[in-house]
Design an enzyme around this catalytic site. Sequence first.
Site, PDB file in Angstrom:
ATOM      1  N   LYS A   8      37.148  -1.502  42.385  1.00 41.79           N
ATOM      2  CA  LYS A   8      36.570  -2.313  43.220  1.00 41.79           C
ATOM      3  C   LYS A   8      36.231  -1.665  44.392  1.00 41.79           C
ATOM      4  O   LYS A   8      34.995  -1.800  44.761  1.00 41.79           O
ATOM      5  CB  LYS A   8      37.668  -3.631  43.684  1.00 41.79           C
ATOM      6  N   ARG A  83      42.323 -14.036  46.353  1.00 39.35           N
ATOM      7  CA  ARG A  83      43.093 -13.473  45.198  1.00 39.35           C
ATOM      8  C   ARG A  83      44.064 -14.573  44.745  1.00 39.35           C
ATOM      9  O   ARG A  83      44.853 -14.435  43.780  1.00 39.35           O
ATOM     10  CB  ARG A  83      43.878 -12.156  45.775  1.00 39.35           C
ATOM     11  N   ARG A 122      44.964   8.544  42.234  1.00 44.56           N
ATOM     12  CA  ARG A 122      43.971   8.387  43.240  1.00 44.56           C
ATOM     13  C   ARG A 122      44.361   8.989  44.577  1.00 44.56           C
ATOM     14  O   ARG A 122      45.811   8.984  44.985  1.00 44.56           O
ATOM     15  CB  ARG A 122      44.125   6.597  43.731  1.00 44.56           C
ATOM     16  N   ARG A 156      48.307   6.434  48.506  1.00 43.36           N
ATOM     17  CA  ARG A 156      48.869   5.184  48.848  1.00 43.36           C
ATOM     18  C   ARG A 156      50.200   4.952  48.681  1.00 43.36           C
ATOM     19  O   ARG A 156      50.560   5.109  47.579  1.00 43.36           O
ATOM     20  CB  ARG A 156      47.985   4.145  48.463  1.00 43.36           C
ATOM     21  N   ARG A 167      51.831  -4.937  40.514  1.00 43.10           N
ATOM     22  CA  ARG A 167      50.313  -5.241  40.975  1.00 43.10           C
ATOM     23  C   ARG A 167      49.878  -6.005  39.950  1.00 43.10           C
ATOM     24  O   ARG A 167      49.020  -6.874  40.206  1.00 43.10           O
ATOM     25  CB  ARG A 167      49.866  -4.267  41.662  1.00 43.10           C
TER      26      ARG A 167
HETATM   27  P1  AP5 Z   1      39.607   2.264  43.431  1.00 41.21           P
HETATM   28  O1  AP5 Z   1      37.966   2.079  43.378  1.00 41.21           O
HETATM   29  O2  AP5 Z   1      40.211   2.605  44.230  1.00 41.21           O
HETATM   30  O3  AP5 Z   1      40.057   0.919  42.555  1.00 41.21           O
HETATM   31  P2  AP5 Z   1      40.281  -0.602  43.214  1.00 41.21           P
HETATM   32  O4  AP5 Z   1      39.958  -1.606  42.066  1.00 41.21           O
HETATM   33  O5  AP5 Z   1      39.816  -0.825  44.359  1.00 41.21           O
HETATM   34  O6  AP5 Z   1      42.082  -0.572  43.242  1.00 41.21           O
HETATM   35  P3  AP5 Z   1      42.896  -0.975  44.431  1.00 41.21           P
HETATM   36  O7  AP5 Z   1      44.226  -0.428  43.912  1.00 41.21           O
HETATM   37  O8  AP5 Z   1      42.590  -0.629  45.801  1.00 41.21           O
HETATM   38  O9  AP5 Z   1      43.054  -2.610  44.233  1.00 41.21           O
HETATM   39  P4  AP5 Z   1      44.119  -3.388  44.453  1.00 41.21           P
HETATM   40  O10 AP5 Z   1      43.335  -4.865  44.346  1.00 41.21           O
HETATM   41  O11 AP5 Z   1      45.338  -3.481  43.696  1.00 41.21           O
HETATM   42  O12 AP5 Z   1      44.412  -3.169  46.083  1.00 41.21           O
HETATM   43  P5  AP5 Z   1      44.151  -3.840  47.457  1.00 41.21           P
HETATM   44  O13 AP5 Z   1      44.117  -2.545  48.488  1.00 41.21           O
HETATM   45  O14 AP5 Z   1      43.064  -4.668  47.363  1.00 41.21           O
HETATM   46  O15 AP5 Z   1      39.765   3.068  42.047  1.00 41.21           O
HETATM   47  C1  AP5 Z   1      41.229   3.527  41.567  1.00 41.21           C
HETATM   48  C2  AP5 Z   1      41.149   5.061  41.113  1.00 41.21           C
HETATM   49  O16 AP5 Z   1      40.352   5.274  40.248  1.00 41.21           O
HETATM   50  C3  AP5 Z   1      40.525   5.853  42.429  1.00 41.21           C
HETATM   51  O17 AP5 Z   1      41.196   7.013  42.581  1.00 41.21           O
HETATM   52  C4  AP5 Z   1      38.906   6.044  41.971  1.00 41.21           C
HETATM   53  O18 AP5 Z   1      38.645   7.454  42.385  1.00 41.21           O
HETATM   54  C5  AP5 Z   1      39.079   5.993  40.207  1.00 41.21           C
HETATM   55  N1  AP5 Z   1      38.142   5.507  39.761  1.00 41.21           N
HETATM   56  C6  AP5 Z   1      37.300   4.391  40.157  1.00 41.21           C
HETATM   57  N2  AP5 Z   1      36.375   4.088  39.282  1.00 41.21           N
HETATM   58  C7  AP5 Z   1      36.772   5.180  38.111  1.00 41.21           C
HETATM   59  C8  AP5 Z   1      35.912   4.916  36.796  1.00 41.21           C
HETATM   60  N3  AP5 Z   1      34.636   4.187  36.530  1.00 41.21           N
HETATM   61  N4  AP5 Z   1      36.473   5.856  36.262  1.00 41.21           N
HETATM   62  C9  AP5 Z   1      37.570   7.103  36.442  1.00 41.21           C
HETATM   63  N5  AP5 Z   1      38.100   6.687  37.677  1.00 41.21           N
HETATM   64  C10 AP5 Z   1      37.560   5.721  38.436  1.00 41.21           C
HETATM   65  O19 AP5 Z   1      45.511  -4.424  47.559  1.00 41.21           O
HETATM   66  C11 AP5 Z   1      46.891  -3.783  47.910  1.00 41.21           C
HETATM   67  C12 AP5 Z   1      47.855  -4.651  48.225  1.00 41.21           C
HETATM   68  O20 AP5 Z   1      47.377  -5.573  49.487  1.00 41.21           O
HETATM   69  C13 AP5 Z   1      48.064  -5.835  47.409  1.00 41.21           C
HETATM   70  O21 AP5 Z   1      49.071  -5.356  46.067  1.00 41.21           O
HETATM   71  C14 AP5 Z   1      48.776  -6.748  47.906  1.00 41.21           C
HETATM   72  O22 AP5 Z   1      49.995  -6.592  48.250  1.00 41.21           O
HETATM   73  C15 AP5 Z   1      47.919  -6.914  49.268  1.00 41.21           C
HETATM   74  N6  AP5 Z   1      46.725  -7.896  49.217  1.00 41.21           N
HETATM   75  C16 AP5 Z   1      45.283  -7.300  49.505  1.00 41.21           C
HETATM   76  N7  AP5 Z   1      44.680  -8.411  49.438  1.00 41.21           N
HETATM   77  C17 AP5 Z   1      45.516  -9.622  49.242  1.00 41.21           C
HETATM   78  C18 AP5 Z   1      44.972 -10.904  49.081  1.00 41.21           C
HETATM   79  N8  AP5 Z   1      44.000 -11.341  49.204  1.00 41.21           N
HETATM   80  N9  AP5 Z   1      46.114 -11.851  48.952  1.00 41.21           N
HETATM   81  C19 AP5 Z   1      47.608 -11.380  48.810  1.00 41.21           C
HETATM   82  N10 AP5 Z   1      47.903 -10.020  48.849  1.00 41.21           N
HETATM   83  C20 AP5 Z   1      46.793  -8.962  49.131  1.00 41.21           C
END
Ligand code: AP5
Length: 214
Positions: A8, A83, A122, A156, A167
Amino acid sequence: MGPPGAGKGTQAKRLVEKFGMVHLSSGDIFRAEKASGSDLGRKLAEYMSAGELVPDGIVVEMMAKAITTADSQAGLMLDGFPRTVPQAEALDAQLAEAGKPLNGVVVITCDDQAIVARITGRRSCPRCGKVYHVEFLKPQVEGRCDDCDGVELAQRADDKEEVVRERLSAYYAQTEPVITYYRDRGEVKVVEVDGNGAPDQVTAKLVQAVAGLG
Ligand code: AP5
C-alpha cells in the site's frame, strides 16, 4: 486497502506522483506522533508494537484532523484508513458533511507467505519515508537511502514475524469486513488488484484501476 505488506505505502507513493493527490497514511501519521515523544504517541506505540489496531475513537479524531488540514484540491489517497466498519462510517459522515465524494476503494491482495517475507525484509528512510526491501527493492548502496545523502535505513518496530502474524489476524477480523461494507453499499466502486507481482507490474495495474475511478 490491503493486508500489511501488500504494498500500500510503496504503491501509494508512486500513484500520488502520477496523479498529484495527497497521500495520507494513518500508519505514517501515528509513527510521526510516536517520534514526537508525546503521551499520545506513547499510547499509540503500545497498540502498534503489539500488532493491534489503535482504538477507533483515537483513529477517527486524528484522521479527521489530517483530512481537514490536508491540501486536498487534487484529492486524497487514504492508505490504512478506514480499517474498521465504525471508521468507515465516520469517514462517510465527514465526507458527507464536507460535500466531498469517495471515488473508490482499491484493494491490493497478497499471499500470506509473501507478506511475511516482505515485511521482515522492509527497511525505510527515517528522513523521507521511502520504503525499500533488502531483497526485492534494494537501495543503490546497501542500508542507505538513495534520496537523502546516505541516511541510514531503519527497520520498523512492528516488523517482527510474531507481530506480523498479529497484524494479519487483525486485518482479516476487523478490516476485511470494511471491503464488504463498501460492496454492500453499492455506491462506491471497489476494485481488487493482485499485488503478488513485481512492484512495477503492480503499479501498472493500479494506475489503470485508479484512472478508472474517475
Ligand atoms: P509496503 O509498501 O511498506 O506495504 P504496506 O502495505 O504499506 O505495509 P504496512 O506494513 O505499512 O501496512 P500496515 O497496514 O500493516 O501498516 P500501517 O503503517 O498502515 O511494502 C512492504 C515491503 O514489501 C517493503 O519492504 C516493500 O519494499 C516490499 N514490496 C512492496 N511491494 C512489493 C512487491 N510487489 N514485490 C516485492 N516486494 C514488495 O499500520 C501500522 C500499525 O498502525 C497497525 O498495525 C495499527 O496498529 C496502526 N494503525 C494504522 N492505521 C490504523 C487504523 N486505521 N486503525 C487502527 N490502527 C491503525
